[in-house]
Design a protein around this motif. Structure first.
Motif, PDB file in Angstrom:
ATOM      1  N   TYR A 101     -11.312  -2.952  -4.940  1.00  0.00           N
ATOM      2  CA  TYR A 101     -10.374  -1.954  -4.293  1.00  0.00           C
ATOM      3  C   TYR A 101      -8.925  -2.186  -3.613  1.00  0.00           C
ATOM      4  N   LYS A 102      -8.034  -1.589  -3.849  1.00  0.00           N
ATOM      5  CA  LYS A 102      -6.802  -1.717  -2.956  1.00  0.00           C
ATOM      6  C   LYS A 102      -6.700  -0.392  -2.149  1.00  0.00           C
ATOM      7  N   ILE A 103      -6.489  -0.790  -0.785  1.00  0.00           N
ATOM      8  CA  ILE A 103      -6.285   0.248   0.127  1.00  0.00           C
ATOM      9  C   ILE A 103      -4.812   0.129   0.975  1.00  0.00           C
ATOM     10  N   LYS A 104      -4.201   1.100   0.747  1.00  0.00           N
ATOM     11  CA  LYS A 104      -2.846   1.100   1.243  1.00  0.00           C
ATOM     12  C   LYS A 104      -2.732   2.259   2.301  1.00  0.00           C
ATOM     13  N   ALA A 105      -1.933   2.073   3.646  1.00  0.00           N
ATOM     14  CA  ALA A 105      -1.733   3.113   4.404  1.00  0.00           C
ATOM     15  C   ALA A 105      -0.143   3.394   4.740  1.00  0.00           C
ATOM     16  N   PHE A 106       0.400   4.583   4.699  1.00  0.00           N
ATOM     17  CA  PHE A 106       1.764   4.782   4.940  1.00  0.00           C
ATOM     18  C   PHE A 106       1.876   5.904   6.264  1.00  0.00           C
ATOM     19  N   THR A 107       2.924   5.563   6.999  1.00  0.00           N
ATOM     20  CA  THR A 107       3.033   6.566   8.031  1.00  0.00           C
ATOM     21  C   THR A 107       4.814   6.480   8.288  1.00  0.00           C
ATOM     22  N   ASP A 108       5.353   7.438   9.121  1.00  0.00           N
ATOM     23  CA  ASP A 108       6.758   7.495   9.580  1.00  0.00           C
ATOM     24  C   ASP A 108       6.748   6.713  10.602  1.00  0.00           C
ATOM     25  N   VAL A 109       7.715   5.963  10.764  1.00  0.00           N
ATOM     26  CA  VAL A 109       7.984   4.751  11.808  1.00  0.00           C
ATOM     27  C   VAL A 109       9.253   5.163  12.357  1.00  0.00           C
ATOM     28  N   ARG A 110       9.173   5.436  13.739  1.00  0.00           N
ATOM     29  CA  ARG A 110      10.288   5.729  14.692  1.00  0.00           C
ATOM     30  C   ARG A 110      10.933   7.003  14.340  1.00  0.00           C
ATOM     31  N   SER A 111      11.033   7.228  13.213  1.00  0.00           N
ATOM     32  CA  SER A 111      11.761   8.943  13.182  1.00  0.00           C
ATOM     33  C   SER A 111      11.079   9.629  11.666  1.00  0.00           C
ATOM     34  N   GLU A 112      11.202  10.849  11.890  1.00  0.00           N
ATOM     35  CA  GLU A 112      10.753  11.763  10.640  1.00  0.00           C
ATOM     36  C   GLU A 112      11.465  11.195   9.508  1.00  0.00           C
ATOM     37  N   ASN A 113      10.640  11.222   8.421  1.00  0.00           N
ATOM     38  CA  ASN A 113      11.064  11.155   7.020  1.00  0.00           C
ATOM     39  C   ASN A 113      11.608   9.546   7.002  1.00  0.00           C
ATOM     40  N   CYS A 114      11.025   8.621   7.561  1.00  0.00           N
ATOM     41  CA  CYS A 114      11.117   7.058   7.448  1.00  0.00           C
ATOM     42  C   CYS A 114       9.938   6.381   7.162  1.00  0.00           C
ATOM     43  N   ARG A 115       9.192   6.614   6.032  1.00  0.00           N
ATOM     44  CA  ARG A 115       7.982   6.170   5.785  1.00  0.00           C
ATOM     45  C   ARG A 115       8.016   4.910   5.237  1.00  0.00           C
ATOM     46  N   PHE A 116       6.901   4.111   5.929  1.00  0.00           N
ATOM     47  CA  PHE A 116       6.845   2.711   5.601  1.00  0.00           C
ATOM     48  C   PHE A 116       5.450   2.407   5.126  1.00  0.00           C
ATOM     49  N   GLU A 117       5.100   1.640   4.306  1.00  0.00           N
ATOM     50  CA  GLU A 117       3.819   0.959   4.020  1.00  0.00           C
ATOM     51  C   GLU A 117       3.391   0.166   5.232  1.00  0.00           C
ATOM     52  N   VAL A 118       2.423   0.470   6.079  1.00  0.00           N
ATOM     53  CA  VAL A 118       2.203  -0.139   7.074  1.00  0.00           C
ATOM     54  C   VAL A 118       0.794  -1.192   6.977  1.00  0.00           C
ATOM     55  N   LEU A 119       0.073  -0.946   6.011  1.00  0.00           N
ATOM     56  CA  LEU A 119      -1.042  -1.678   5.786  1.00  0.00           C
ATOM     57  C   LEU A 119      -1.352  -1.863   4.215  1.00  0.00           C
ATOM     58  N   GLU A 120      -2.099  -3.105   3.730  1.00  0.00           N
ATOM     59  CA  GLU A 120      -2.510  -3.196   2.700  1.00  0.00           C
ATOM     60  C   GLU A 120      -3.892  -4.276   2.664  1.00  0.00           C
ATOM     61  N   LEU A 121      -4.927  -3.519   2.034  1.00  0.00           N
ATOM     62  CA  LEU A 121      -6.061  -4.602   1.971  1.00  0.00           C
ATOM     63  C   LEU A 121      -6.494  -4.232   0.764  1.00  0.00           C
ATOM     64  N   PHE A 122      -7.322  -5.683   0.445  1.00  0.00           N
ATOM     65  CA  PHE A 122      -8.189  -5.719  -0.840  1.00  0.00           C
ATOM     66  C   PHE A 122      -9.566  -5.738  -0.451  1.00  0.00           C
ATOM     67  N   VAL A 123     -10.466  -4.914  -1.021  1.00  0.00           N
ATOM     68  CA  VAL A 123     -11.951  -5.061  -0.720  1.00  0.00           C
ATOM     69  C   VAL A 123     -12.511  -5.347  -2.102  1.00  0.00           C
ATOM     70  N   ASN A 124     -13.338  -6.389  -2.030  1.00  0.00           N
ATOM     71  CA  ASN A 124     -14.361  -6.598  -3.228  1.00  0.00           C
ATOM     72  C   ASN A 124     -15.927  -6.000  -2.992  1.00  0.00           C
ATOM     73  N   TYR A 125     -16.149  -4.855  -3.586  1.00  0.00           N
ATOM     74  CA  TYR A 125     -17.307  -4.354  -3.176  1.00  0.00           C
ATOM     75  C   TYR A 125     -18.371  -4.693  -4.276  1.00  0.00           C
ATOM     76  N   SER A 126     -19.377  -5.482  -4.117  1.00  0.00           N
ATOM     77  CA  SER A 126     -20.173  -6.173  -4.959  1.00  0.00           C
ATOM     78  C   SER A 126     -21.655  -5.943  -4.408  1.00  0.00           C
ATOM     79  N   GLU A 127     -22.606  -6.146  -5.191  1.00  0.00           N
ATOM     80  CA  GLU A 127     -23.960  -6.094  -4.936  1.00  0.00           C
ATOM     81  C   GLU A 127     -24.362  -7.207  -3.932  1.00  0.00           C
TER      82      GLU A 127
END
Length: 500
Positions: free
Chosen positions: A474-500
């Motif tokens: 899985y790839k998990i990405k998070a976005f939010t406005d930074v410093r001001s409105e309508n200034c969206r940034f990707e702030v986090l990206e993770l890779f998760v290997n989900y297995s038995e």
């Protein structure tokens, strides 16, 4: 190589005869001059195994592989040379060696080709060959950097560095291209009565036809001053210097740019050239794109500045997860590096890596150029894959991300959920958008599964993310406005290997 005295001199004698025949008969590059034989001998560089082969009973290695074993391999396209230097501060990244059980010892596995590439160790040229497009040398050549020992019983040859000379590369870590300006050429053109003169000779004129005011400069004068060769093919002019060339086509209304014969770029310049008296006159606005020339207006004329560069290729790049990172040593504004991913196109509104590019899962064909203005100084093509296990969380000061958990950019788990806990110091508002994608192994692409809005409390978040599409990556990405409105940034990206 069988590192016994007799064998070494036998190999040297065979090489001497080969080199004499090659040069004496004017042999062509790419001509088969020997064969590669499979071997059970293992080769080691400072304790790490390196892929090897057998040529004339001697152990040979690929020069480019040495980049993974504490060496800088510096490619100069101008004089077609490779320089081998030891770099003790370089990270060791041994190559994974796959055993081929189907290959019998002594069986032919390839051809040795003649090459015009010159290979150097400590300013001395050594014998080298071409095998499948790579430069190959005998391992014994590394004796200049340390000791080489042969173990007959174990059938191993080992190189151990003495680390006395050639410590360090002279450039920053992870620097792929070392770029130096070696010459500046000025060309001052005086204007009089609608014509331009250089050193008393007429070399240009003002063209008021074709709906515009254009300063047209003699191609022959430019080529002579800046060191280019000109040829003409069916009325179309070709300019060449070193590995770089450009060609006028279609009645001189189209430009094609080449590096090492590879077509890099093509674009139209309608009604922007004039052919007079076996000379092509070029619109001054096109000079920057063709020669890299910068034009300045001066009193009574124009002033052209041309720079010549020496570019060394260390091929020192880094892959962090799905990010390809590369850098060069030149800090001037007039040299830049461009990376084009010809296989995939990154779709997003924000790129966090000014000196790199994003990779998609699977093979990515990259085209990397170093340019002076728009003149190509170096071009190389690579096929690379992301390495998700090396992914790192990016802590950008402009975003102010702090993570409690997870702290690694790649996680392996047997649970169907993962906690993300942290804060974003410069977050604006109270919303964090999380997008979850899962790798489709059939087509090597991540596909969106779901998204989730998380409320930020005092710029902090603490939430479980569900991995609800079964086992996989899985790839998990998070976005939010930074410093001001309508200034969206990707702030986090993770890779998760989900297995038995």
């Amino acid at each position: 190589m069988l590192f016994r005295k007799k064998t070494y001199f036998t190999c040297f004698f065979i090489l001497f005869i080969l080199s004499q025949n090659c040069f004496g008969q004017g042999i062509k590059v790419g001509t088969v001059i020997n064969k590669v034989i499979s071997t059970d001998i293992k080769a080691y560089i400072n304790g790490y195994e390196i892929p090897s082969m057998n040529i004339n009973g001697c152990t040979a290695i690929v020069v480019e592989d040495l980049r993974n074993y504490g060496f800088d391999i510096i490619w100069s396209p101008v004089d077609r040379s490779l320089v081998i230097k030891e770099n003790s501060s370089k990270k060791i990244k041994p190559i994974s060696i796959k055993k081929n059980n189907n290959s019998k010892i002594g069986q032919k596995i390839g051809n040795v080709l003649y090459t015009d590439i010159k290979t150097y160790i400590k300013d001395s040229e050594i014998q080298s060959f071409n095998i499948d497009g790579y430069t190959v040398i005998f391992m014994d050549e590394l004796k200049e950097f340390g000791d080489i020992r042969w173990n007959e019983e174990k059938r191993e040859v080992r190189f151990n560095s003495n680390k006395i000379d050639d410590l360090g590369s002279g450039v920053d870590d992870n620097c792929c291209f070392e770029i130096k300006c070696i010459e500046e050429i000025d060309m001052r053109l005086k204007q009089k009565d609608g014509k331009y003169y250089f050193e008393g000779k007429e070399v240009g004129f003002i063209d008021n036809t074709n709906s515009g005011f254009k300063i047209m400069i003699s191609g022959k004068a430019l080529a002579e001053k800046f060191g280019y060769n000109i040829s003409v093919d069916k009325g179309c002019y070709i300019f060449k210097k070193g590995n770089y060339s450009f060609k006028f086509k279609n009645n001189n209304t189209t430009i094609e740019k080449f590096f090492d014969g590879y077509l890099y770029e093509s674009y139209d310049i309608p009604k922007r050239t004039v052919v007079l008296n076996n000379d092509i006159y070029i619109y001054d606005a096109d000079l920057e794109g063709l020669f890299g020339v910068v034009k300045y207006n001066s009193e009574g004329g124009i002033y052209l500045k041309y720079k010549e560069f020496d570019v060394k290729d260390y091929e020192d790049y880094e892959i962090q997860g799905n990010r390809f990172l590369i850098d060069h040593s030149y800090n001037g504004y007039d040299v830049n590096m461009r990376i084009k991913n010809k296989t995939h196109t990154f779709k997003g509104d924000y790129c966090r890596i000014p000196k790199g590019t994003y990779l998609e899962y699977g093979d990515n064909e990259l085209e990397i150029t170093v340019n002076h203005n728009d003149r190509i100084l170096m071009l190389k093509r690579l096929t690379v894959r992301p390495d998700l296990k090396t992914n790192q969380i990016i802590y950008d000061e402009a975003i102010g991300l702090n993570m409690k958990t997870p702290q690694n950019g790649y996680i392996e788990t047997n649970k169907s959920e993962i906690l993300i806990d942290g804060e974003i110091i410069h977050a604006y508002g109270d919303n964090l958008l999380v997008e979850i994608e899962k790798l489709d192994t059939k087509n090597d692409q991540f596909k969106k599964t779901t998204s989730k809005n998380i409320k930020l409390k005092d710029k902090k978040f603490n939430e479980y993310i569900q991995l609800n599409k079964g086992y996989g990556i899985y790839k998990i990405k998070a976005f939010t406005d930074v410093r001001s409105e309508n200034c969206r940034f990707e702030v986090l990206e993770l890779f998760v290997n989900y297995s038995e």
